[in-house]
Design an enzyme around this catalytic site. Structure first.
Site, mmCIF file in Angstrom:
data_model
loop_
_atom_site.group_PDB
_atom_site.id
_atom_site.type_symbol
_atom_site.label_atom_id
_atom_site.label_comp_id
_atom_site.label_asym_id
_atom_site.label_seq_id
_atom_site.Cartn_x
_atom_site.Cartn_y
_atom_site.Cartn_z
ATOM 1 N N GLU A 1 5.874 -0.308 6.170
ATOM 2 C CA GLU A 1 4.691 -0.251 6.272
ATOM 3 C C GLU A 1 4.025 -0.449 4.920
ATOM 4 O O GLU A 1 2.655 -0.682 4.779
ATOM 5 C CB GLU A 1 4.091 0.988 6.936
ATOM 6 C CG GLU A 1 4.362 1.225 8.485
ATOM 7 C CD GLU A 1 3.325 0.144 9.193
ATOM 8 O OE1 GLU A 1 2.197 -0.034 8.620
ATOM 9 O OE2 GLU A 1 3.485 -0.554 10.112
ATOM 10 N N GLU B 1 0.989 -1.119 0.071
ATOM 11 C CA GLU B 1 0.074 0.118 -0.111
ATOM 12 C C GLU B 1 1.108 1.227 -0.114
ATOM 13 O O GLU B 1 1.594 1.652 1.226
ATOM 14 C CB GLU B 1 -0.736 -0.007 1.421
ATOM 15 C CG GLU B 1 -1.788 -1.070 1.068
ATOM 16 C CD GLU B 1 -2.527 -1.173 2.627
ATOM 17 O OE1 GLU B 1 -3.471 -0.584 2.752
ATOM 18 O OE2 GLU B 1 -2.268 -2.193 3.107
#
Length: 400
Positions: free
Chosen positions: A346, A337
């Site tokens: 992340e 993402e």
């Protein structure tokens, strides 16, 4: 003659039923009992479908991808209507998320929860298989203590609204936690909840115990290894051959950190009186890229962790402390993402790249990949049908 005397004194002839009739009755009874309990998870393997990105495939393409991978369980972090519409008729079971930002409002009254459900859940039933609502994410142990206070009222209001709509037998209500709820977790048997969290956790567990909801935990061996690579054996975190650890209290040996994390949660639950509550891993995964200070974040380690975890879950086995309860887990995450804030890791937890191709090979075929499908068997068979088969076999032995 009084009717009661007649009943007592009349001869009673035993009723005879054919073995086939008894078999049908048994199957009907067991399968009917099964539908009374809302379960959000079929099988043992699921995946988290995060969408903090501007370059990932459409929800319709995601359905194609998941079907090709034979993934039957997903979690999303909201109740996006485009996603729910795209999954209509797919048979893929979805847990939707009621975001942290809504908790204060939902906690005010059941009518707020009813409005949210009527807008975000009910219109998509039964075509879209919404099997659960996760109320908040990693609330207890988080920085906003005000949310700790409103979590249980919000959970109760969501459940009450579902009950009024006759949906509590179909949709499970839950709330996933991070490892931050624990004071310590090593060795697993020593794990307990933080003192400051207990006044909020125990009533929440009591409610979930009454509704039959499991304890959901986000368990990341990657984060544990990243925080202390000098003292944690990477092979222990990756399910590879290693000496493991020994828990002297339970006299159990652990060959991997994932099992230890799950059993630590069981130990904490047991200490506060909820030893019968099941633990399900709502998030686990390994980053394929990271910053210089993020130890272990490599493609090879991510592939090793996720391949070995998938193989483990396919065996439908338990943990050392709960060997008879098959471990179930949602992998984080479906895609890398690109818009997620924070360190590089992340943005690199995905099993698939933004274009739908595989990030690395663990046996899945991506939308634009020619990677071979897995040679392992990942056929999911519901535990209720296994129970029916075993029970029917037993009754047939008695009959014949």
């Amino acid at each position: 003659m009084e009717f009661s005397s007649f009943v007592v004194n009349m001869p009673i002839k035993p009723m005879k039923f054919s073995p086939f009739f008894l078999l049908l009755l048994l199957v009907f009874s067991i399968t009917s009992l099964n539908v009374l309990i809302a379960e959000a998870f079929t099988g043992t393997y699921g995946i988290n479908y995060g969408r903090i990105a501007d370059n990932i495939p459409s929800p319709q393409s995601v359905v194609t991808l998941l079907k090709a991978a034979k993934i039957k369980n997903i979690r999303i972090y909201d109740a996006n209507q485009d996603v729910l519409q795209a999954f209509k008729g797919s048979g893929i079971e979805i847990v939707v998320g009621l975001g942290n930002e809504f908790l204060k409002d939902i906690s005010v009254g059941e009518d707020r929860a009813m409005n949210w459900i009527k807008e975000n859940v009910q219109p998509f039933l039964p075509g879209t298989s919404i099997r659960g609502i996760a109320v908040g994410n990693e609330i207890l142990g988080g920085m906003d203590v005000e949310l700790w206070e409103v979590l249980l009222p919000a959970v109760k209001n969501v459940y009450s609204a579902l009950d009024r709509l006759g949906l509590t037998k179909k949709i499970e209500v839950s709330s996933p936690h991070s490892e931050a709820v624990f004071a310590n977790s090593f060795p697993p048997s020593s794990c307990n909840f933080r003192d400051d969290i207990l006044p909020f956790m125990k009533p929440l567990l009591q409610f979930f115990s009454q509704t039959g909801s499991p304890f959901y935990i986000n368990a990341y061996p990657f984060l544990a290894y990243k925080s202390d690579p000098e003292h944690i054996d990477l092979k222990y975190a990756l399910f590879q051959s290693n000496p493991g650890i020994y828990d002297a209290k339970t006299k159990l040996h652990y060959s991997n950190m994932f099992d230890a994390m799950v059993d630590a949660a069981y130990a904490a639950l047991e200490k506060v009186g909820f030893q019968k509550m099941e633990v399900i891993v709502s998030e686990t995964g390994w980053a394929s890229r990271g910053d210089e200070n993020e130890a272990g974040a490599t493609v090879n380690n991510a592939r090793t962790y996720n391949y070995n975890l998938r193989k483990k879950l396919a065996k439908k086995k338990g943990t050392p402390y709960r060997p008879k309860i098959a471990v179930r887990a949602y992998i984080f995450a479906l895609f890398n993402e690109n818009l997620k804030p924070g360190p590089t890791s992340e943005r690199n937890f995905g099993l698939f790249k933004a274009d739908g191709s595989i990030a690395y090979n663990i046996g899945f075929t991506g939308l634009s990949s020619s990677a071979p499908s897995s040679l392992l068997s990942f056929k999911e068979i519901g535990s209720s049908y296994t129970l029916v088969f075993a029970s029917c076999a037993a009754i047939l032995l008695l009959i014949f």
